[in-house]
Design a protein around this motif. Structure first.
Motif, mmCIF file in Angstrom:
data_model
loop_
_atom_site.group_PDB
_atom_site.id
_atom_site.type_symbol
_atom_site.label_atom_id
_atom_site.label_comp_id
_atom_site.label_asym_id
_atom_site.label_seq_id
_atom_site.Cartn_x
_atom_site.Cartn_y
_atom_site.Cartn_z
ATOM 1 N N PRO A 80 0.815 -1.228 0.000
ATOM 2 C CA PRO A 80 0.000 0.000 0.000
ATOM 3 C C PRO A 80 0.845 1.273 0.000
ATOM 4 O O PRO A 80 1.964 1.288 0.497
ATOM 5 C CB PRO A 80 -0.805 -0.111 1.298
ATOM 6 C CG PRO A 80 -0.087 -1.092 2.157
ATOM 7 C CD PRO A 80 0.647 -2.017 1.236
ATOM 8 N N ASN A 81 0.267 2.310 -0.566
ATOM 9 C CA ASN A 81 0.951 3.612 -0.601
ATOM 10 C C ASN A 81 1.143 4.224 0.762
ATOM 11 O O ASN A 81 2.019 5.046 0.957
ATOM 12 C CB ASN A 81 0.116 4.622 -1.406
ATOM 13 C CG ASN A 81 0.261 4.354 -2.873
ATOM 14 O OD1 ASN A 81 1.267 3.807 -3.316
ATOM 15 N ND2 ASN A 81 -0.775 4.725 -3.630
ATOM 16 N N SER A 82 0.279 3.853 1.680
ATOM 17 C CA SER A 82 0.357 4.473 3.008
ATOM 18 C C SER A 82 1.450 3.877 3.876
ATOM 19 O O SER A 82 1.592 4.230 5.033
ATOM 20 C CB SER A 82 -1.007 4.404 3.710
ATOM 21 O OG SER A 82 -1.916 5.260 3.047
ATOM 22 N N LEU A 83 2.208 2.930 3.302
ATOM 23 C CA LEU A 83 3.455 2.516 3.944
ATOM 24 C C LEU A 83 4.608 3.173 3.203
ATOM 25 O O LEU A 83 4.564 3.312 1.984
ATOM 26 C CB LEU A 83 3.633 0.988 3.893
ATOM 27 C CG LEU A 83 2.708 0.120 4.731
ATOM 28 C CD1 LEU A 83 3.085 -1.360 4.578
ATOM 29 C CD2 LEU A 83 2.744 0.522 6.210
ATOM 30 N N THR A 84 5.635 3.554 3.939
ATOM 31 C CA THR A 84 6.818 4.099 3.288
ATOM 32 C C THR A 84 7.649 2.969 2.698
ATOM 33 O O THR A 84 7.425 1.801 2.989
ATOM 34 C CB THR A 84 7.691 4.860 4.316
ATOM 35 O OG1 THR A 84 8.056 3.940 5.355
ATOM 36 C CG2 THR A 84 6.954 6.030 4.911
ATOM 37 N N ASP A 85 8.624 3.333 1.894
ATOM 38 C CA ASP A 85 9.506 2.320 1.291
ATOM 39 C C ASP A 85 10.649 1.990 2.233
ATOM 40 O O ASP A 85 11.823 2.083 1.865
ATOM 41 C CB ASP A 85 10.085 2.853 -0.027
ATOM 42 C CG ASP A 85 8.985 3.097 -1.038
ATOM 43 O OD1 ASP A 85 7.894 2.511 -0.885
ATOM 44 O OD2 ASP A 85 9.232 3.875 -1.975
ATOM 45 N N VAL A 86 10.299 1.648 3.439
ATOM 46 C CA VAL A 86 11.318 1.415 4.453
ATOM 47 C C VAL A 86 11.085 0.035 5.041
ATOM 48 O O VAL A 86 9.954 -0.329 5.351
ATOM 49 C CB VAL A 86 11.216 2.489 5.565
ATOM 50 C CG1 VAL A 86 12.104 2.134 6.753
ATOM 51 C CG2 VAL A 86 11.570 3.854 5.018
ATOM 52 N N SER A 87 12.147 -0.718 5.177
ATOM 53 C CA SER A 87 12.031 -2.018 5.833
ATOM 54 C C SER A 87 11.931 -1.793 7.337
ATOM 55 O O SER A 87 12.672 -0.997 7.912
ATOM 56 C CB SER A 87 13.273 -2.846 5.499
ATOM 57 O OG SER A 87 13.329 -3.982 6.320
ATOM 58 N N THR A 88 11.005 -2.482 7.975
ATOM 59 C CA THR A 88 10.787 -2.251 9.405
ATOM 60 C C THR A 88 11.894 -2.891 10.232
ATOM 61 O O THR A 88 12.639 -3.737 9.751
ATOM 62 C CB THR A 88 9.459 -2.865 9.883
ATOM 63 O OG1 THR A 88 9.588 -4.295 9.867
ATOM 64 C CG2 THR A 88 8.314 -2.442 8.988
ATOM 65 N N HIS A 89 11.969 -2.482 11.496
ATOM 66 C CA HIS A 89 12.926 -3.094 12.424
ATOM 67 C C HIS A 89 12.279 -4.250 13.175
ATOM 68 O O HIS A 89 12.855 -4.806 14.087
ATOM 69 C CB HIS A 89 13.434 -2.051 13.418
ATOM 70 C CG HIS A 89 12.384 -1.633 14.409
ATOM 71 N ND1 HIS A 89 11.247 -0.952 14.038
ATOM 72 C CD2 HIS A 89 12.270 -1.835 15.739
ATOM 73 C CE1 HIS A 89 10.495 -0.736 15.101
ATOM 74 N NE2 HIS A 89 11.080 -1.264 16.153
ATOM 75 N N TYR A 90 11.040 -4.584 12.814
ATOM 76 C CA TYR A 90 10.372 -5.661 13.545
ATOM 77 C C TYR A 90 11.039 -7.002 13.264
ATOM 78 O O TYR A 90 11.597 -7.235 12.189
ATOM 79 C CB TYR A 90 8.884 -5.731 13.158
ATOM 80 C CG TYR A 90 8.138 -4.466 13.502
ATOM 81 C CD1 TYR A 90 8.067 -4.024 14.818
ATOM 82 C CD2 TYR A 90 7.518 -3.706 12.518
ATOM 83 C CE1 TYR A 90 7.405 -2.845 15.145
ATOM 84 C CE2 TYR A 90 6.853 -2.523 12.830
ATOM 85 C CZ TYR A 90 6.799 -2.093 14.142
ATOM 86 O OH TYR A 90 6.153 -0.939 14.457
ATOM 87 N N CYS A 91 10.951 -7.876 14.229
ATOM 88 C CA CYS A 91 11.504 -9.217 14.067
ATOM 89 C C CYS A 91 10.729 -9.943 12.959
ATOM 90 O O CYS A 91 9.554 -9.643 12.719
ATOM 91 C CB CYS A 91 11.386 -10.018 15.353
ATOM 92 S SG CYS A 91 12.097 -9.196 16.787
ATOM 93 N N PRO A 92 11.376 -10.931 12.334
ATOM 94 C CA PRO A 92 10.687 -11.695 11.298
ATOM 95 C C PRO A 92 9.387 -12.287 11.836
ATOM 96 O O PRO A 92 9.373 -12.889 12.904
ATOM 97 C CB PRO A 92 11.703 -12.798 10.954
ATOM 98 C CG PRO A 92 13.031 -12.215 11.295
ATOM 99 C CD PRO A 92 12.781 -11.336 12.488
ATOM 100 N N GLY A 93 8.316 -12.082 11.106
ATOM 101 C CA GLY A 93 7.043 -12.687 11.476
ATOM 102 C C GLY A 93 6.222 -11.892 12.458
ATOM 103 O O GLY A 93 5.067 -12.223 12.726
ATOM 104 N N CYS A 94 6.771 -10.840 13.017
ATOM 105 C CA CYS A 94 6.049 -10.068 14.026
ATOM 106 C C CYS A 94 4.775 -9.470 13.429
ATOM 107 O O CYS A 94 4.800 -8.852 12.366
ATOM 108 C CB CYS A 94 6.934 -8.954 14.557
ATOM 109 S SG CYS A 94 6.057 -7.902 15.734
#
Ligand SMILES: Cc1ncc(C[n+]2csc(CCOP(=O)(O)OP(=O)(O)O)c2C)c(N)n1
Ligand SMILES: Cc1ncc(C[n+]2csc(CCOP(=O)(O)OP(=O)(O)O)c2C)c(N)n1
Ligand code: SF4
Ligand code: SF4
Ligand code: SF4
Ligand code: SF4
Ligand code: SF4
Ligand code: SF4
Ligand SMILES: [Mg+2]
Ligand SMILES: [Mg+2]
Lengths: 370, 181, 80, 260, 260, 370, 80, 181
Positions: free
Chosen positions: D16-30
């Motif tokens: 979605p557009n309302s997410l930035t093009d940034v990978s989150t710092h969340y743990c895998p699967g969170c």
């Protein structure tokens, strides 16, 4: 403009309204409550935001949120309530947002009492919240000044993106005095480029105080410190009475300042060459002004309604070069001008010394008294 | 020139309003003025007092230890404030509520049977006005008309029908004489 | 015949709130109009005969100012 | 999200557009990630991105402002509802949401959430219940299940001394000011679809000025639970859903009329 | 209270020992006094005066420690349940009570009361609901009724901007940790008798280690309501009881078995 | 006693246990959390009280309640959490109760970061809560000191009925160092005559911080001030390294102190006659010791992990008579010994001056750096 | 015949959590064991034929890492 | 004499434990020692490192800018720490995880194919021990036996069956030689 006879708390509220405050968030506490009550009526009447928050903690965070939009916003409280705001104030400072807080001090520590006091000087002036930050602190001594400082507080807060505190006490909050209210300012229509208002037709913005990378945090802190240097260069305010030919000077702020003025007048009538230097900005502190004044003096008297919290700043300002004495009533007791007058007379009588600490001598005198 | 007045009595006796009226009048006369009450919950049902200072120059402390004049509307107020009055000052006693005489001889003392006068005027709540009248008369800082003007301009319109009564109370008060010792 | 009772109002506590006056089922309580306590209140007092020692005034008095007695006929103890 | 179809293929799903093009710092699967994605999808679909103001809280989602592609502020621990109140009162036309963890909202921030709800504050609260304090390394939260081991309930939560879990949706639904309070789960595609519908409804409630809305999302914390993401999903299903029943706890009559 | 009978008269009622010989600062007719008296009577009857530790709050009852004849501490505004937790955890054999106003407990102290309840803290909370902040001169409380005028809701509480009243008993009864949560009224002898029974029950709950108990007392504030005491009682009956129904909101099965 | 390699946070927890702490109340926050986690296991195991509170605000008030019983009680937190405790701390101080608080400082203001910092000096040392009160503040520089100061903190807190803060930072909390743990003390069995424990066979007692009568409050405040004078007379602690023949001295506390020690050693190896004065009690501050030391010095360097909050106290202690420079990293950045060493070299190089403010010069240098 | 689809996993986002792998009704997803992303994860990938473009993997992916296409036969649009 | 060691790699590579072991061993040998990790959530799944200082006297800063020795278990660690090593210091590279050579010529560099060695020993999680063995051999602050003793006394009893493997990993590591430049 017509003069009105107004209670300090209500005059401050109306002054804030006229300075264009868009939102007020607060919680009742004596001796500040009239301010909140006034706002509870006045703000909705003007279509502006008023919320009686569930606590001071919530109030300061409502202010935090509203301040993020670039609007003029404020809260007010008194000592214990202000303690509950310390985390929020540190966040607001760390986010470099303008905020105006009115603190109507009362006797402490703890629940203490509701009488006038100045025991929160350190909390307000030297940072009651965690971390490196400075607030601008204005200390009015009469209702007119309290009125005038509201618009000033908003202006300074915005100019320096700073927490700005109008530091009063129960005496000023509860007393009535004639004052001239300024004209109603139009509400802001332009907002700074950091204001969070919805990313309509522009890049998104965010406001935060977290900098997990210490180097980034240090850069932020240094930016704030450099801005503070500007505040120190531009915004120091104080008022002098009878200082031209003074051999002695009283240094006192707020209510203690006006009480001292009475004493100084009487002392002058007795022929004592004493003046009064009344700091108006407690932060930034008129360090240089006091230093310069002190060089021409034989002795100084610091008068406070605390156990010498400002005294230490005055001594540092004079670099301990001028014999100084201290006169204070604490815990909500308001000194009478006569007590200050006595202290002036004793100062003149001597012995004058720069040895020891004026607080220790005062404490001894108080012990003897009781 | 600075004149300090303390008005003290039980809560509900109109102490704070009498003081405010004095302050309004002085302000309208172009004076510097301060009014400061005792405040807070401990006052509930207990005593109330206010201090009014009228001056020609910037007023320092709004609280004074040695007032020029005192209105004592009950016994505890008399006990507390009589000793503080400046020599040569004025003490107005509501003798309806106080069962002793003044002891100071270096001040002007006026005993006003204010409750009786007020009830005669048809409203016992006017006793504060009677006492204020007595005070003004002795103090001479302002003409009684100043208070009348203040009443007119600061009493809400809907109470204006009470104005004549109030004026009369002030005048009745002014008729009381200093007690000769 | 109703039991006979009496009450004693401790003037150090009574604030003349009249709650007991309104609550007394026998309507035998009133304020002493001619009398003022040290705190400045007209205290409650028995204004007529007929107190039964029922205890109701004691149950409502916010100041615990009332002591209530009942003449012995049988032994009844009120629980408020 | 933009649905750009070409001649031969339909775009079924894209970021979605309302997410930035940034990978989150969340743990895998969170499941913080799933919640983020759903909120962003709904905002795209409702076309309210430019009206949005988010309030991030303190917890693993403290950096939510980095991931959502709209205006954001970041609140002190627990105070997001107060901060959101401040924002909303001066900008009533904007859509204001908080995003809070269970430590944040149900522990330190209990007073603020209860009062925002009772005031009927016209904001939307997204509440991530992952039964622990993720960010600080897995301490007991108000939502930790009886007997559940955490770093501050090392022998399992002892209800005698450490108290009982708080069911936030049930609690807030008690307040007259709350208009839409529901619990959803992020554990499987079916529940995720239902969660997304609820988000839509919550924003509708706010847009119509109907007052306080809150969605509790049952979530996983694989890192602190010490399980794989899929094992965590199973644990959620077996342990959390029975204790925290899914459902609608408060649907104000005016809300019930909304058709989406 | 000592029941000293003489030959001809039975002592039906006298001031309880668990009150000091001090006249309160409460306004004439204020039901804080009735609540004090009932608590003291029960403590006398249960003979637990020497075991009691009270926690006063900030409100008109801030000086409760002057009036109760047993050990007391005085808490910051809203924090009495936390302070009581501290006391009880180190002195579990003592009987610990808080005495809190509606501003204190339901506004600023909401987090502390909810968490004391959810922890099942073995303490007893007396909650005086008088629909306003008495001590500070009558501002709106969380319990102020819709439309009720106070000094901070001068046109009457507007639920749209100032929110809805909080029903504390209903709210706390939602929590698994609470064992005995009831609402009583202090408006007439019958209700006062029922209130006293509830106090007895609450202390029994604590003595048996059954966990958190709370009694909400509907109360009057003649001074700030601007009515006589008896008019206030009528107002309470006509306005408060309908909004705050009397009754038992949570009676844990183990509590239900207690016979008193 | 065997040496153990322990994390600062855990060593402090175990030291408190051995000092006989009866109850711990806290809330998780990095970089302090291990302390709470350790207590969550250890306290119940010993049959003592542990509560993970709903917030720091609740935690401090649980401590308040438990402290009323005369037991040894404590909490711990880090910067933002400590800000939330300010009201409670003021109440505890105002009630004259003993309490021990461990503050593991992190970068601020606001949410800041979790790296080590000393930006809460003013908050902790100069009164972050409202009203006139003082806390005793102990600043360990290594894990062994942190351990040793726990028992000391309880002793001082009880002796002076004072809030006592062990002020550490994330570095000390997170690092492991060998330490000797003291023997387990028996739990207290006797309690002071003010302790609220149930009025069994004695007059009732109560503990409160309200004094509606200002005169009463003033008496309380003066009693506290006189007690504080005793603390100042008896309890000042600091440590000197290489000070006997020093021409220059570094003043630094806690982590900054041990970092400075490395730098001082290297400087000595280079032949620079520099010593280190490390304040251990930040409150009461070793004012006189610094003054006396300063009289023999050509120059001083203050090293901090804050923008000079202690610096002002040092300058006041020296009465501005010794040329002083300032070296700091802030916002969670930890200075390396090499940076301190550079500052020592620059100090020696001169120019030496008592004019201007060392902070201003530092700020300028930092600006040039970035 | 089931519809035909394909997915594209954006390796900048994929963290190899395997939730999509478990959720795919066609069991056509797996992790690329031989391949590591810049962040150090084995990313998800199609491991066999048979993707229907049903959209389920997109619904569960916490990283919004998957783009899903379906061959046109009729126009169906997934709502997640 | 003071020796500073930084051990750095991905979280999960046993970086912190290797450092603790070194610290335990040094402590048991009667040395002063500090161990300090990077910490906090930002470390999650990212890099981890710790600094160990071993000294004969009270240790000042537990952090150093110029360590005597570095174990780099991945590429980012090598990039970050290689430039900081004191001239004459030691750099141990896990060549299984690092795709470049060292560039410094003024230090001793040892390339250890630690993952391969570890897997040969039957457990790839032993790579940290292999690298530690290499480090100890070069550093000479303590005999390898000190680490073995530390392992014995600080590894929980239930893991003692793993001791022989660990010893062997240490010894295998010690066999790697300095890269000649
Ligand atoms: C006043 C304050 N106290 C404590 C903390 C430390 N802290 C940061 S996150 C957190 C808990 C977060 O848990 P939760 O809200 O459940 O979010 P999650 O990480 O599980 O998503 C805590 C206690 C803080 N930042 N501020
Ligand atoms: C932190 C703080 N905020 C505000 C106050 C002021 N205050 C004193 S009492 C009170 C309200 C009391 O109301 P309530 O709890 O309802 O008790 P009541 O007086 O009605 O019995 C307030 C706001 C305070 N003392 N401390
Ligand atoms: S005891 Fe009963 S009858 Fe007697 S006065 Fe009291 S209420 Fe009336
Ligand atoms: S109820 Fe009590 S306080 Fe009120 S009038 Fe009767 S005796 Fe007096
Ligand atoms: S710690 Fe738990 S909640 Fe936080 S990002 Fe990792 S899995 Fe998610
Ligand atoms: S103000 Fe109200 S609550 Fe307070 S004592 Fe008076 S009547 Fe009671
Ligand atoms: S779209 Fe459906 S079939 Fe294709 S990979 Fe995803 S889940 Fe499997
Ligand atoms: S669900 Fe998303 S992040 Fe997880 S493996 Fe699949 S594509 Fe990667
Ligand atoms: Mg959580
Ligand atoms: Mg109330």
């Amino acid at each position: 403009m017509a003069r009105e006879l107004m209670k300090g708390n209500e005059a401050v509220a109306e002054a804030a309204v006229r300075a264009g405050v868009a939102a007020y968030f607060g919680y009742p506490i004596t001796p500040q409550t009239e301010l909140l009550e006034y706002m509870s009526r006045r703000m909705p009447e003007l279509g502006r935001a008023f919320v009686q928050a569930e606590s001071e903690l919530a109030a300061v965070n409502m202010v935090y949120g509203a301040a993020c939009t670039g609007q003029r916003v404020m809260s007010s409280s008194s000592s214990p309530g202000v303690s509950l705001m310390m985390e929020g104030v540190s966040y607001i400072a760390g986010t470099e947002l303008p905020m105006v807080l009115v603190d109507v001090m009362r006797g402490g520590p703890g629940l203490g009492n509701i009488a006038p006091a100045q025991g929160d000087y350190n909390q307000i002036v030297h940072g009651g919240g965690h971390g490196d930050y400075h607030s601008i602190v204005l200390a009015p001594a009469n209702v007119q000044e309290a009125v005038d400082f509201m618009a000033l507080a908003f202006d300074l807060a915005e100019k320096y993106r700073s927490v700005t505190v109008v530091l009063m006490d129960g005496m000023l909050g509860q007393m009535m005095e004639p004052c001239e209210l300024p004209a109603m300012l139009p509400m802001k229509t332009e907002f700074p480029d950091w204001a969070v208002t919805g990313a309509k037709g522009r890049e998104r913005r965010f406001l935060t105080s977290i900098n997990l990378n210490p180097t980034q945090q240090e850069i932020t802190n240094l930016r704030m410190l450099n801005r503070w240097a500007q505040v120190e260069a531009n915004e120091i305010r104080y008022r002098e009475y009878f200082m031209e030919d003074a051999k002695y000077a009283v240094v006192a702020y707020g209510s203690a300042g006006r009480i001292s003025l009475s004493a100084v007048r009487t002392a002058r009538a007795e022929g004592i060459k004493v003046g009064l230097l009344r700091p108006i900005t407690l932060s930034p502190f008129p360090r240089e002004a006091i230093y310069q004044a002190s060089r021409k003096l034989d002795g100084m008297l610091v008068v406070e309604m605390s156990s010498g919290q400002m005294l230490d700043d005055v001594l540092a300002a004079t670099r301990f070069t001028v014999p100084t004495e201290f006169c204070a009533r604490i815990g909500g007791v308001v000194p009478y001008p006569d007590e200050v007058l006595d202290s002036i007379r004793n100062l003149v009588k001597g012995p004058l010394t720069t040895e020891g600490h004026p607080r220790d001598r005062w404490l001894k005198r108080m012990a003897e008294r009781n | 020139m600075q004149t300090e007045v303390i008005i003290a009595g039980f809560g509900g006796q109109g102490v704070l309003f009498a003081g405010q009226l004095l302050a309004y009048a002085a302000m309208d006369e172009g004076k510097q003025v301060t009014w400061i009450p005792s405040y807070g919950p401990e006052m509930r049902g207990g005593t109330a007092n206010c201090t009014v200072i009228i001056s020609d120059e910037e007023i320092g402390s709004p609280l004074v230890f040695h007032p020029k004049a005192v209105i004592a509307m009950n016994r505890p107020s008399l006990d507390k404030y009589e000793p503080m009055i400046k020599p040569g000052g004025v003490l107005i006693i509501n003798s309806s509520m106080v069962d002793r005489k003044a002891t100071r001889t270096d001040i002007k003392v006026v005993e006003v049977d204010a409750n009786v006068v007020a009830e005669k005027l048809g409203d016992k709540r006017l006793s504060n006005m009677v006492l204020l009248g007595a005070l003004l008369h002795q103090l001479g800082v302002m003409p009684a008309e100043a208070i009348e003007k203040a009443l007119r301009s600061h009493l809400p319109e809907r109470h204006h029908k009470l104005l004549p009564q109030n004026y009369e109370a002030l005048h009745e008060g002014a008729r009381f004489q200093v007690v000769e010792i | 015949m109703p039991p006979k009772g009496r009450i004693v109002v401790n003037e150090a506590y009574c604030k003349g709130c009249e709650l007991c006056v309104g609550a007394c089922p026998q309507n035998v309580l009133g304020l002493a109009a001619d009398h003022i306590t040290a705190k400045g209140y007209h205290p409650a007092t028995l204004i007529s005969e007929g107190c039964t020692g029922c205890g109701i005034c004691g149950i409502i008095c916010p100041e615990a100012a009332i002591t209530i007695y009942r003449e012995k006929t049988g032994v009844v103890r009120a629980t408020s | 999200m933009d649905m750009i179809d070409n001649d031969t293929e339909t775009l079924v799903y894209s970021r979605p557009n309302s997410l930035t093009d940034v990978s989150t710092h969340y743990c895998p699967g969170c499941t913080h990630g799933i919640a983020h994605r759903l909120i962003a999808e709904v905002i795209d679909e409702m076309n309210i991105r430019e009206k949005m103001i988010g309030v991030a809280s303190v917890g693993c989602s403290v950096f939510a402002y980095n991931y959502f592609n709209f205006d954001f502020v970041q609140a002190p621990h627990g105070r997001a509802p107060a901060m959101a109140t401040g924002v909303k009162r001066v900008l009533p036309e904007k859509v204001v949401m908080t995003y809070q963890g269970d430590g944040d909202m149900a522990s330190i921030g209990m007073a603020e959430i209860v009062h925002a709800a009772t005031r009927g504050e016209n904001i939307t609260v997204f509440f991530i219940n992952n039964t622990n304090y993720g960010m600080t390394g897995g301490q007991m939260a108000p939502t930790t299940l009886p007997g559940q081991k955490t770093t501050s309930s090392q022998n399992g939560r002892d209800v005698e001394t450490q108290g009982y879990p708080i069911r936030a949706a049930e609690l807030l639904s008690q307040l007259d000011g709350s208009s839409y309070v529901v619990r959803r789960s992020l554990n499987d595609p079916k529940n995720i679809r239902l969660a997304k519908k609820a988000i839509r409804m919550a924003f509708e409630v706010q847009l119509r000025g109907l007052g306080f809305s809150m969605i509790e999302f049952l979530s996983i914390c694989p890192t602190n639970w010490g399980m794989s993401a899929s094992a965590s999903m199973t644990w959620l299903e077996n342990n959390m859903i029975p204790y925290y029943p899914l459902g609608d706890y408060k649907v104000h009559p005016a809300v019930a009329e909304i058709k989406i």
